[in-house]
Design a protein around this motif. Structure first.
Motif, PDB file in Angstrom:
ATOM      1  N   PHE A   1       0.831  -1.206   0.000  1.00 49.26           N
ATOM      2  CA  PHE A   1       0.000   0.000   0.000  1.00 49.26           C
ATOM      3  C   PHE A   1       0.866   1.257   0.000  1.00 49.26           C
ATOM      4  N   ARG A   2       1.985   1.188  -0.718  1.00 51.49           N
ATOM      5  CA  ARG A   2       2.927   2.312  -0.699  1.00 51.49           C
ATOM      6  C   ARG A   2       2.302   3.606  -1.228  1.00 51.49           C
ATOM      7  N   GLY A   3       1.318   3.496  -2.124  1.00 49.97           N
ATOM      8  CA  GLY A   3       0.652   4.687  -2.621  1.00 49.97           C
ATOM      9  C   GLY A   3      -0.102   5.409  -1.527  1.00 49.97           C
ATOM     10  N   THR A   4      -0.741   4.650  -0.646  1.00 46.33           N
ATOM     11  CA  THR A   4      -1.469   5.245   0.477  1.00 46.33           C
ATOM     12  C   THR A   4      -0.509   5.839   1.492  1.00 46.33           C
ATOM     13  N   PHE A   5       0.541   5.106   1.820  1.00 42.26           N
ATOM     14  CA  PHE A   5       1.497   5.596   2.820  1.00 42.26           C
ATOM     15  C   PHE A   5       2.289   6.796   2.315  1.00 42.26           C
ATOM     16  N   ALA A   6       2.335   6.977   1.003  1.00 42.60           N
ATOM     17  CA  ALA A   6       3.042   8.132   0.446  1.00 42.60           C
ATOM     18  C   ALA A   6       2.415   9.444   0.898  1.00 42.60           C
ATOM     19  N   GLN A   7       1.155   9.381   1.328  1.00 44.05           N
ATOM     20  CA  GLN A   7       0.456  10.585   1.777  1.00 44.05           C
ATOM     21  C   GLN A   7       1.100  11.192   3.016  1.00 44.05           C
ATOM     22  N   ILE A   8       1.756  10.374   3.811  1.00 44.28           N
ATOM     23  CA  ILE A   8       2.374  10.895   5.036  1.00 44.28           C
ATOM     24  C   ILE A   8       3.896  10.896   4.944  1.00 44.28           C
ATOM     25  N   ALA A   9       4.416  10.616   3.761  1.00 42.79           N
ATOM     26  CA  ALA A   9       5.864  10.641   3.567  1.00 42.79           C
ATOM     27  C   ALA A   9       6.344  12.090   3.529  1.00 42.79           C
ATOM     28  N   THR A  10       7.194  12.442   4.464  1.00 46.37           N
ATOM     29  CA  THR A  10       7.715  13.806   4.548  1.00 46.37           C
ATOM     30  C   THR A  10       9.233  13.758   4.670  1.00 46.37           C
ATOM     31  N   ASP A  11       9.840  14.921   4.601  1.00 48.73           N
ATOM     32  CA  ASP A  11      11.295  14.989   4.780  1.00 48.73           C
ATOM     33  C   ASP A  11      11.667  14.513   6.179  1.00 48.73           C
ATOM     34  N   LEU A  12      12.858  13.955   6.282  1.00 45.26           N
ATOM     35  CA  LEU A  12      13.323  13.416   7.554  1.00 45.26           C
ATOM     36  C   LEU A  12      13.377  14.497   8.628  1.00 45.26           C
ATOM     37  N   GLU A  13      12.801  14.200   9.786  1.00 45.87           N
ATOM     38  CA  GLU A  13      12.842  15.098  10.930  1.00 45.87           C
ATOM     39  C   GLU A  13      13.432  14.352  12.117  1.00 45.87           C
ATOM     40  N   LEU A  14      14.331  15.013  12.830  1.00 44.00           N
ATOM     41  CA  LEU A  14      15.014  14.366  13.945  1.00 44.00           C
ATOM     42  C   LEU A  14      14.198  14.360  15.232  1.00 44.00           C
ATOM     43  N   THR A  15      13.358  15.371  15.426  1.00 41.74           N
ATOM     44  CA  THR A  15      12.643  15.503  16.700  1.00 41.74           C
ATOM     45  C   THR A  15      11.829  14.268  17.069  1.00 41.74           C
TER      46      THR A  15
ATOM     47  N   VAL B   1      -6.047  12.569  14.744  1.00 39.39           N
ATOM     48  CA  VAL B   1      -5.550  13.946  14.765  1.00 39.39           C
ATOM     49  C   VAL B   1      -4.039  13.974  14.568  1.00 39.39           C
ATOM     50  N   LEU B   2      -3.322  13.132  15.284  1.00 37.65           N
ATOM     51  CA  LEU B   2      -1.867  13.103  15.179  1.00 37.65           C
ATOM     52  C   LEU B   2      -1.425  12.655  13.789  1.00 37.65           C
ATOM     53  N   ILE B   3      -2.032  11.601  13.290  1.00 35.82           N
ATOM     54  CA  ILE B   3      -1.612  11.042  12.002  1.00 35.82           C
ATOM     55  C   ILE B   3      -1.923  11.976  10.844  1.00 35.82           C
ATOM     56  N   LEU B   4      -3.046  12.664  10.903  1.00 37.60           N
ATOM     57  CA  LEU B   4      -3.483  13.488   9.777  1.00 37.60           C
ATOM     58  C   LEU B   4      -3.018  14.937   9.837  1.00 37.60           C
ATOM     59  N   THR B   5      -2.649  15.415  11.015  1.00 40.28           N
ATOM     60  CA  THR B   5      -2.322  16.843  11.127  1.00 40.28           C
ATOM     61  C   THR B   5      -0.911  17.145  11.622  1.00 40.28           C
ATOM     62  N   VAL B   6      -0.219  16.155  12.158  1.00 40.32           N
ATOM     63  CA  VAL B   6       1.111  16.390  12.730  1.00 40.32           C
ATOM     64  C   VAL B   6       2.164  15.671  11.901  1.00 40.32           C
TER      65      VAL B   6
ATOM     66  N   TYR C   1       5.065  13.471  11.063  1.00 44.37           N
ATOM     67  CA  TYR C   1       5.540  12.284  11.770  1.00 44.37           C
ATOM     68  C   TYR C   1       4.622  11.928  12.938  1.00 44.37           C
ATOM     69  N   GLY C   2       3.340  12.246  12.789  1.00 40.29           N
ATOM     70  CA  GLY C   2       2.395  11.938  13.851  1.00 40.29           C
ATOM     71  C   GLY C   2       2.320  10.465  14.165  1.00 40.29           C
ATOM     72  N   PHE C   3       2.588   9.615  13.163  1.00 39.38           N
ATOM     73  CA  PHE C   3       2.547   8.169  13.381  1.00 39.38           C
ATOM     74  C   PHE C   3       3.627   7.715  14.366  1.00 39.38           C
ATOM     75  N   VAL C   4       4.723   8.470  14.469  1.00 37.73           N
ATOM     76  CA  VAL C   4       5.751   8.130  15.459  1.00 37.73           C
ATOM     77  C   VAL C   4       5.225   8.414  16.861  1.00 37.73           C
ATOM     78  N   TYR C   5       4.521   9.511  16.996  1.00 34.89           N
ATOM     79  CA  TYR C   5       3.968   9.866  18.309  1.00 34.89           C
ATOM     80  C   TYR C   5       2.857   8.901  18.725  1.00 34.89           C
ATOM     81  N   THR C   6       2.069   8.410  17.760  1.00 32.64           N
ATOM     82  CA  THR C   6       1.053   7.423  18.125  1.00 32.64           C
ATOM     83  C   THR C   6       1.721   6.113  18.561  1.00 32.64           C
ATOM     84  N   TYR C   7       2.831   5.786  17.926  1.00 31.69           N
ATOM     85  CA  TYR C   7       3.591   4.589  18.333  1.00 31.69           C
ATOM     86  C   TYR C   7       4.098   4.767  19.766  1.00 31.69           C
ATOM     87  N   ILE C   8       4.623   5.939  20.066  1.00 26.26           N
ATOM     88  CA  ILE C   8       5.126   6.232  21.415  1.00 26.26           C
ATOM     89  C   ILE C   8       4.010   6.096  22.450  1.00 26.26           C
ATOM     90  N   ILE C   9       2.846   6.638  22.130  1.00 27.91           N
ATOM     91  CA  ILE C   9       1.708   6.556  23.047  1.00 27.91           C
ATOM     92  C   ILE C   9       1.308   5.105  23.266  1.00 27.91           C
TER      93      ILE C   9
END
Length: 230
Positions: free
Chosen positions: A55-69, A189-194, A196-204
């Motif tokens: 499903f790489r086409g779907t996941f491409a929607q949240i593909a952003t430049d690398l962020e360290l935070t 909210v995290l996944i759609l608006t933040v 790397y929000g998926f990283v924060y949902t993983y942390i939670i």
């Protein structure tokens, strides 16, 4: 909602049920989060990679430049989690009876083997959660509707895997239900608006199990008794 949407959701449910169904097969052969945990880890890692590629086409929607935070935050959470595991075994009383009565609640053990395999299982869960939320949002862009539909679908998807948990404690059922409701509010909210929000949902998600186990270990240490079934 279009016919394509229902097909996509049905496909998502098939993947989810099949993945957990095979894990149930593994459980019957004494392969779990602790016993032969490398196999469990590889299984969920392979599933995650396969789903992302498929499903790489779907996941491409949240593909952003690398962020360290977010990556630094994830690393700090793991360091803290490992430290908490160590401190708990050194200074808290293990809820042995609770663990023996709920053998499928592996998070109670605060075992490093569990932490390893659970990390990969949570990766699988988060990949599936992101896929579901993005699929819903593609058809229903309103956030409140995404939350509601995600909550219904994700809660329904857990019904077939409840036998794998086999919990006898009411507190587990109540806490899991509350966590599912909270995830329906927070995760979209995290996944759609933040970024790397998926990283924060993983942390939670990871922190939830650690903190819940620490609460039960601490309760057993302070009160000197454990929860009663039901």
């Amino acid at each position: 909602m279009t016919p394509r949407f229902f097909i996509d959701v049905f496909g998502w449910l098939l993947i989810w049920v099949a993945a957990w169904g095979f894990y149930g097969f593994m459980l019957r052969r004494q392969i779990n989060y602790v016993n032969r945990f490398p196999i469990t880890s590889v299984y969920f890692l392979a599933l995650s990679i396969l789903i992302i590629i498929s499903f790489r086409g779907t996941f491409a929607q949240i593909a952003t430049d690398l962020e360290l935070t977010p990556l630094i935050a994830l690393a700090l959470v793991y360091v803290t989690t490992i430290a908490l595991y160590h401190l708990s075994h050194a200074h808290l009383k293990k809820p042995a009876r609770l663990i023996s009565m709920n053998p499928q609640e592996f998070f109670l053990t605060l075992d490093y083997r569990y932490l390893t395999s659970k990390s990969f299982e949570l990766l699988f869960q988060q990949v599936m959660i992101v896929l579901l939320i993005l699929t819903i949002h593609r058809t229903i862009p309103t956030m409140i509707n995404v939350m509601a539909l995600y909550g219904v679908i994700f809660a329904t998807a857990h019904i077939p895997i409840y036998p794998l948990i086999g919990t006898k404690e009411r507190i587990f059922k109540l806490v899991y239900s509350a966590a599912a409701i909270a995830s329906a509010i927070v995760f979209p909210v995290l996944i759609l608006t933040v970024s790397y929000g998926f990283v924060y949902t993983y942390i939670i998600h990871l922190s939830f199990y650690t903190l819940f186990a620490l609460f039960l270990w601490g309760r057993n240490t302070v009160l000197g008794n454990e929860l009663s079934p039901r």
